[in-house]
Design a protein around this motif. Structure first.
Motif, PDB file in Angstrom:
ATOM      1  N   ARG A  62       0.823  -1.333   0.056  1.00 49.74           N
ATOM      2  CA  ARG A  62      -0.068   0.175   0.089  1.00 49.74           C
ATOM      3  C   ARG A  62       0.868   1.264  -0.142  1.00 49.74           C
ATOM      4  O   ARG A  62       2.122   1.228   0.386  1.00 49.74           O
ATOM      5  N   LYS A  63       0.088   2.417  -0.475  1.00 48.98           N
ATOM      6  CA  LYS A  63       0.897   3.505  -0.520  1.00 48.98           C
ATOM      7  C   LYS A  63       0.156   4.678   0.327  1.00 48.98           C
ATOM      8  O   LYS A  63      -1.046   4.475   0.696  1.00 48.98           O
ATOM      9  N   THR A  64       0.924   5.825   0.773  1.00 54.18           N
ATOM     10  CA  THR A  64       0.286   6.966   1.396  1.00 54.18           C
ATOM     11  C   THR A  64      -0.902   7.232   0.499  1.00 54.18           C
ATOM     12  O   THR A  64      -1.032   7.595  -0.463  1.00 54.18           O
ATOM     13  N   GLY A  65      -2.223   7.209   1.440  1.00 55.04           N
ATOM     14  CA  GLY A  65      -3.460   7.695   0.929  1.00 55.04           C
ATOM     15  C   GLY A  65      -4.453   6.489   0.417  1.00 55.04           C
ATOM     16  O   GLY A  65      -5.425   6.584   0.285  1.00 55.04           O
ATOM     17  N   ASP A  66      -3.555   5.128   0.519  1.00 52.07           N
ATOM     18  CA  ASP A  66      -4.704   4.137   0.270  1.00 52.07           C
ATOM     19  C   ASP A  66      -5.418   3.756   1.630  1.00 52.07           C
ATOM     20  O   ASP A  66      -6.662   3.525   1.391  1.00 52.07           O
ATOM     21  N   ALA A  67      -4.935   3.827   2.821  1.00 51.54           N
ATOM     22  CA  ALA A  67      -5.328   3.660   3.821  1.00 51.54           C
ATOM     23  C   ALA A  67      -6.434   4.775   4.663  1.00 51.54           C
ATOM     24  O   ALA A  67      -6.329   5.836   3.986  1.00 51.54           O
ATOM     25  N   TYR A  74       0.119  -1.034   6.535  1.00 51.22           N
ATOM     26  CA  TYR A  74       0.477  -2.525   6.357  1.00 51.22           C
ATOM     27  C   TYR A  74      -0.645  -3.510   6.460  1.00 51.22           C
ATOM     28  O   TYR A  74      -1.771  -3.126   7.134  1.00 51.22           O
ATOM     29  N   TYR A  75      -0.552  -4.404   5.566  1.00 48.32           N
ATOM     30  CA  TYR A  75      -1.434  -5.474   5.491  1.00 48.32           C
ATOM     31  C   TYR A  75      -1.558  -6.040   6.861  1.00 48.32           C
ATOM     32  O   TYR A  75      -0.464  -6.360   7.457  1.00 48.32           O
ATOM     33  N   GLU A  76      -2.714  -6.517   7.469  1.00 53.24           N
ATOM     34  CA  GLU A  76      -2.967  -6.984   8.816  1.00 53.24           C
ATOM     35  C   GLU A  76      -3.772  -8.362   8.892  1.00 53.24           C
ATOM     36  O   GLU A  76      -4.599  -8.437   7.987  1.00 53.24           O
ATOM     37  N   GLY A  77      -3.466  -9.136   9.998  1.00 49.73           N
ATOM     38  CA  GLY A  77      -4.439 -10.099  10.110  1.00 49.73           C
ATOM     39  C   GLY A  77      -4.179 -11.453   8.898  1.00 49.73           C
ATOM     40  O   GLY A  77      -3.277 -11.757   8.544  1.00 49.73           O
ATOM     41  N   ASP A  78      -5.431 -11.882   8.506  1.00 48.69           N
ATOM     42  CA  ASP A  78      -5.716 -13.217   7.599  1.00 48.69           C
ATOM     43  C   ASP A  78      -5.839 -12.654   6.232  1.00 48.69           C
ATOM     44  O   ASP A  78      -6.835 -11.894   6.043  1.00 48.69           O
ATOM     45  N   ILE A  79      -5.037 -12.713   5.461  1.00 52.08           N
ATOM     46  CA  ILE A  79      -4.971 -12.313   3.944  1.00 52.08           C
ATOM     47  C   ILE A  79      -5.218 -13.402   2.935  1.00 52.08           C
ATOM     48  O   ILE A  79      -4.668 -14.576   2.990  1.00 52.08           O
ATOM     49  N   ALA A  80      -6.315 -13.344   2.160  1.00 52.11           N
ATOM     50  CA  ALA A  80      -6.477 -14.396   0.947  1.00 52.11           C
ATOM     51  C   ALA A  80      -6.462 -13.392  -0.292  1.00 52.11           C
ATOM     52  O   ALA A  80      -7.127 -12.211  -0.299  1.00 52.11           O
ATOM     53  N   LEU A  81      -5.511 -13.965  -1.076  1.00 51.52           N
ATOM     54  CA  LEU A  81      -5.257 -13.136  -2.547  1.00 51.52           C
ATOM     55  C   LEU A  81      -6.633 -13.618  -3.320  1.00 51.52           C
ATOM     56  O   LEU A  81      -6.800 -14.877  -3.364  1.00 51.52           O
ATOM     57  N   PRO A  82      -7.119 -12.782  -4.043  1.00 49.95           N
ATOM     58  CA  PRO A  82      -8.089 -12.982  -5.139  1.00 49.95           C
ATOM     59  C   PRO A  82      -7.366 -13.458  -6.258  1.00 49.95           C
ATOM     60  O   PRO A  82      -6.478 -13.251  -6.667  1.00 49.95           O
ATOM     61  N   PHE A 102       4.570  -7.276   1.178  1.00 49.39           N
ATOM     62  CA  PHE A 102       4.043  -7.477   2.682  1.00 49.39           C
ATOM     63  C   PHE A 102       5.340  -7.315   3.516  1.00 49.39           C
ATOM     64  O   PHE A 102       5.138  -7.644   4.703  1.00 49.39           O
ATOM     65  N   TYR A 103       6.290  -6.532   3.103  1.00 46.39           N
ATOM     66  CA  TYR A 103       7.231  -6.254   3.814  1.00 46.39           C
ATOM     67  C   TYR A 103       7.066  -5.599   5.088  1.00 46.39           C
ATOM     68  O   TYR A 103       6.253  -4.621   5.180  1.00 46.39           O
ATOM     69  N   ASN A 104       7.453  -6.259   6.276  1.00 41.32           N
ATOM     70  CA  ASN A 104       7.523  -5.643   7.542  1.00 41.32           C
ATOM     71  C   ASN A 104       5.930  -5.352   8.132  1.00 41.32           C
ATOM     72  O   ASN A 104       5.783  -4.654   8.919  1.00 41.32           O
ATOM     73  N   CYS A 105       5.152  -6.226   7.560  1.00 44.74           N
ATOM     74  CA  CYS A 105       3.541  -6.521   7.979  1.00 44.74           C
ATOM     75  C   CYS A 105       3.898  -7.394   9.252  1.00 44.74           C
ATOM     76  O   CYS A 105       3.302  -8.398   9.067  1.00 44.74           O
ATOM     77  N   LYS A 106       4.088  -6.605  10.452  1.00 44.62           N
ATOM     78  CA  LYS A 106       4.356  -7.422  11.370  1.00 44.62           C
ATOM     79  C   LYS A 106       3.104  -8.031  12.169  1.00 44.62           C
ATOM     80  O   LYS A 106       3.251  -8.885  13.072  1.00 44.62           O
ATOM     81  N   ASP A 107       1.887  -7.681  11.831  1.00 49.25           N
ATOM     82  CA  ASP A 107       0.426  -7.896  12.456  1.00 49.25           C
ATOM     83  C   ASP A 107      -0.021  -8.961  11.275  1.00 49.25           C
ATOM     84  O   ASP A 107      -1.083  -9.115  11.501  1.00 49.25           O
ATOM     85  N   LEU A 108       0.640  -9.111  10.214  1.00 48.85           N
ATOM     86  CA  LEU A 108       0.165 -10.406   9.409  1.00 48.85           C
ATOM     87  C   LEU A 108       0.265 -11.637   9.850  1.00 48.85           C
ATOM     88  O   LEU A 108       1.263 -12.147  10.333  1.00 48.85           O
ATOM     89  N   THR A 109      -1.034 -12.391  10.130  1.00 51.93           N
ATOM     90  CA  THR A 109      -0.892 -13.641  10.787  1.00 51.93           C
ATOM     91  C   THR A 109      -1.016 -15.032   9.780  1.00 51.93           C
ATOM     92  O   THR A 109      -0.560 -16.020  10.104  1.00 51.93           O
ATOM     93  N   SER A 110      -1.793 -14.742   8.547  1.00 53.37           N
ATOM     94  CA  SER A 110      -1.954 -15.815   7.481  1.00 53.37           C
ATOM     95  C   SER A 110      -1.959 -15.492   6.235  1.00 53.37           C
ATOM     96  O   SER A 110      -2.344 -14.140   5.963  1.00 53.37           O
ATOM     97  N   ILE A 111      -1.584 -16.209   5.397  1.00 57.81           N
ATOM     98  CA  ILE A 111      -1.573 -15.641   3.851  1.00 57.81           C
ATOM     99  C   ILE A 111      -2.372 -17.007   3.145  1.00 57.81           C
ATOM    100  O   ILE A 111      -1.650 -18.172   3.212  1.00 57.81           O
ATOM    101  N   THR A 112      -3.205 -16.772   2.280  1.00 58.39           N
ATOM    102  CA  THR A 112      -3.832 -17.842   1.508  1.00 58.39           C
ATOM    103  C   THR A 112      -3.589 -17.402   0.068  1.00 58.39           C
ATOM    104  O   THR A 112      -4.167 -16.475  -0.452  1.00 58.39           O
ATOM    105  N   PHE A 113      -2.790 -18.259  -0.647  1.00 58.08           N
ATOM    106  CA  PHE A 113      -2.436 -17.886  -1.940  1.00 58.08           C
ATOM    107  C   PHE A 113      -3.393 -18.439  -3.076  1.00 58.08           C
ATOM    108  O   PHE A 113      -4.472 -19.145  -2.777  1.00 58.08           O
ATOM    109  N   ASN A 114      -3.790 -17.587  -3.908  1.00 55.14           N
ATOM    110  CA  ASN A 114      -4.743 -17.986  -5.056  1.00 55.14           C
ATOM    111  C   ASN A 114      -4.218 -18.937  -6.032  1.00 55.14           C
ATOM    112  O   ASN A 114      -3.092 -19.060  -6.026  1.00 55.14           O
ATOM    113  N   LYS A 115      -5.204 -19.527  -6.810  1.00 59.76           N
ATOM    114  CA  LYS A 115      -4.787 -20.553  -7.681  1.00 59.76           C
ATOM    115  C   LYS A 115      -3.842 -20.112  -9.001  1.00 59.76           C
ATOM    116  O   LYS A 115      -3.091 -20.896  -9.346  1.00 59.76           O
TER     117      LYS A 115
END
Length: 537
Positions: A62-67, A74-82, A102-115
């Motif tokens: 993400r960039k400044t202005g996105d949030a 930073y991305y957080e929690g459980d992330i599933a890629l579309p 996802f560099y330095n996303c210290k609160d990212l707990t899980s990642i689900t890769f898309n097909k």
């Protein structure tokens, strides 16, 4: 205070730009070499366009202005890629995770890769310290980038599928978890504690549980970070045929006590043995023409670069060999040394070279030194005195960070050495408040007007003549007056005077005192057992 105001201004800008009135998705034009990208506010992800015609995109940071207002970038929690994303009436396929997404996303707990995912970029999940998944690199994933999962310290396991074709160095560095390879993968092999690429002869990963290193004979390259944090590895005896050791290949191998390098070795990366705090000996096989050991230090064959030092020798004083021009990254980090004698030839002190040398009390760099690297003397809590010469051009970020005892700083340079701006600065607040920065006559305003030096409460002009720089621990004394150099000895001594380039300009046996007229410049005066540097003005 000025730095804090700048930081507050930056935060204010972030809050204003992060307005909740953003559109559902906005295309952002590229700047310089940046790719075209857009942000989807519904799924709160930014994407880089890879190929407009093929309609392929990569998940990006993400960039400044996105949030939104006060939301984290930073991305957080459980992330599933579309699998797909709609934008401007066009359907894009998600086929990659961009570099550092996802560099330095210290609160990212899980990642689900898309097909449809094919590529995981360099540093993609670097420092995601809360990511605690079992990572399965399966499906269509083919490429794993440099340091992709570096420092993901909570990962339970990583499995490399049969379809993976590319694994860059450091992809699984410092994870500490089991890494397994599908047996039917045709591009890589796994034996005992290692994973390697047979075609390139490149060692990629060493399991942190390894105590010894047994490698197939066809391995010729030890990749960057290959054995990083292998704390149980005790000895390293590399076989003939090894040609290259990569960057930080054995960093933080705390149990490593001895290293034997083969005659075939041609290249050693920076910081290859950084933080090997129990290392007691370094040996090189006879016939190696690229490296040598001198005064216990591992040097390049020409003696110009110092690459490693046995940091467990518990020595109070270290004398770096004359001729060394560069002290490599992390060479003496976390050692117990109290004093370092630098050679007059020294041009550069590498990043973290003396990081956390908690007993070091003084740093006296020669006139030839042009650069001090990032964090070179950070966390050296007992350093009280620093002297740098007239040729110093650059001091790296955080170089003297937390050096709270540093109160005497002698900068013999009229133009303040460049320091890259950082919020925390280069010097400790205690140094700036309690210390004195000594600068040459006529340079006071230059330092007081420089943002990296004007926080010092005490900046004073100083006479940097040889008389003020004389070391009195040698068996002869030197003073300078009116362009003449006086040498006094307590017993007859053979004295030689050299230029910094090594040219012999004067030589004689001095019985008591001797006066020598010399052109203005810097000189080395040597007796049989001692030497000192003087400056004639």
């Amino acid at each position: 205070m000025k730095k804090l105001l700048l930081a507050f201004s930056a935060l204010l800008g972030l809050v204003v730009c992060g307005s909740p009135l953003q559109a559902e998705a906005a295309m952002q034009a590229p700047t310089n070499s940046e790719p075209v990208s857009f942000y989807d506010k519904v799924i709160k992800m930014r994407f880089n366009v890879i190929d407009e015609d093929a309609a392929t995109i990569a998940v990006a940071k993400r960039k400044t202005g996105d949030a939104g207002f006060l939301e984290s970038l930073y991305y957080e929690g459980d992330i599933a890629l579309p699998n797909k994303v709609e934008y401007n009436d066009k359907t894009y396929r998600v086929v990659a995770i961009a570099d550092s997404a996802f560099y330095n996303c210290k609160d990212l707990t899980s990642i689900t890769f898309n097909k449809g995912l094919e590529t995981i970029g360099k540093n993609a999940f670097d420092f995601c310290t809360s990511l605690d998944d079992d990572i399965r690199l399966s499906g269509n994933i083919k490429e794993i980038g440099y340091l992709a999962f570096n420092n993901c310290v909570k990962l339970a396991s990583i499995n490399i599928g049969k379809q993976v074709t590319t694994i860059d160095d450091g992809a699984f560095a410092k994870t500490g978890c089991p890494v397994t390879l599908d047996a039917d993968n045709p591009n890589f092999m796994q034996t005992d504690f290692i994973i390697f690429q047979p075609k390139e002869g490149r060692l990629i990963y060493i399991d942190p549980q390894a105590t010894t290193l047994q490698m197939p004979a066809n391995i010729s390259i030890i990749g960057d970070y290959a054995a990083a944090n292998c704390k149980k590895l005790e000895t390293l005896n590399l076989h003939e045929g090894i040609k290259k050791i990569g960057y930080q290949a054995f960093v933080a191998c705390y149990g490593l006590s001895s290293v034997e390098l083969p005659a075939s070795l041609e290249e050693i990366g920076e910081a290859a043995f950084k933080y090997t705090i129990r290392l007691q000996s370094i040996k090189i096989a006879e016939g190696n023409t690229h490296f040598k050991v001198e005064n216990k230090a591992l040097l390049t064959a020409d003696g110009k670069q110092l690459l490693a030092y046995p940091t467990a020798l518990q020595e109070d004083e270290v004398k770096i060999p004359e001729g060394v021009e560069v002290i490599g990254e992390g060479t003496f980090a976390s050692t117990v040394i109290k004093k370092v004698t630098f050679p007059e030839s020294l041009k550069e002190v590498g990043a973290s070279a003396f990081h956390q040398c908690v007993n070091l009390t003084e740093v006296n760099l020669p006139d030839a030194t042009k650069k001090i690297g990032t964090q070179a003397f950070a966390l050296c809590e007992k350093i009280r005195k620093l002297h740098v010469g007239p040729n110093l051009e650059e001091i790296g970020k955080y170089c003297f960070f937390m050096d709270t005892a540093l109160v005497q700083l002698y900068f013999n340079r009229k133009t303040p050495p460049y320091i890259p701006y950082t919020l925390m600065g280069c010097f400790s607040a205690e140094s700036e408040k309690n210390g004195t920065l000594y600068v040459p006559f006529g340079a006071l305003n230059a330092y007081k007007s420089n943002v990296e030096y004007n926080e010092f409460k005490n900046i004073v002009e100083h006479d940097f003549t040889s008389a003020s720089l004389v070391q009195q621990d040698a068996p002869f004394a030197v003073s300078v007056a009116n362009g003449e150099l006086s040498i006094a000895v307590s017993a007859p001594s053979a004295i030689t005077i050299f230029t910094l380039d090594g040219a012999n300009v004067w030589q004689a046996v001095v019985n008591a005192t001797e006066t020598v007229s010399l052109p203005a410049g810097s000189y080395i005066i040597k007796s049989e057992n001692s030497s000192k540097k003087v400056v004639v003005y």
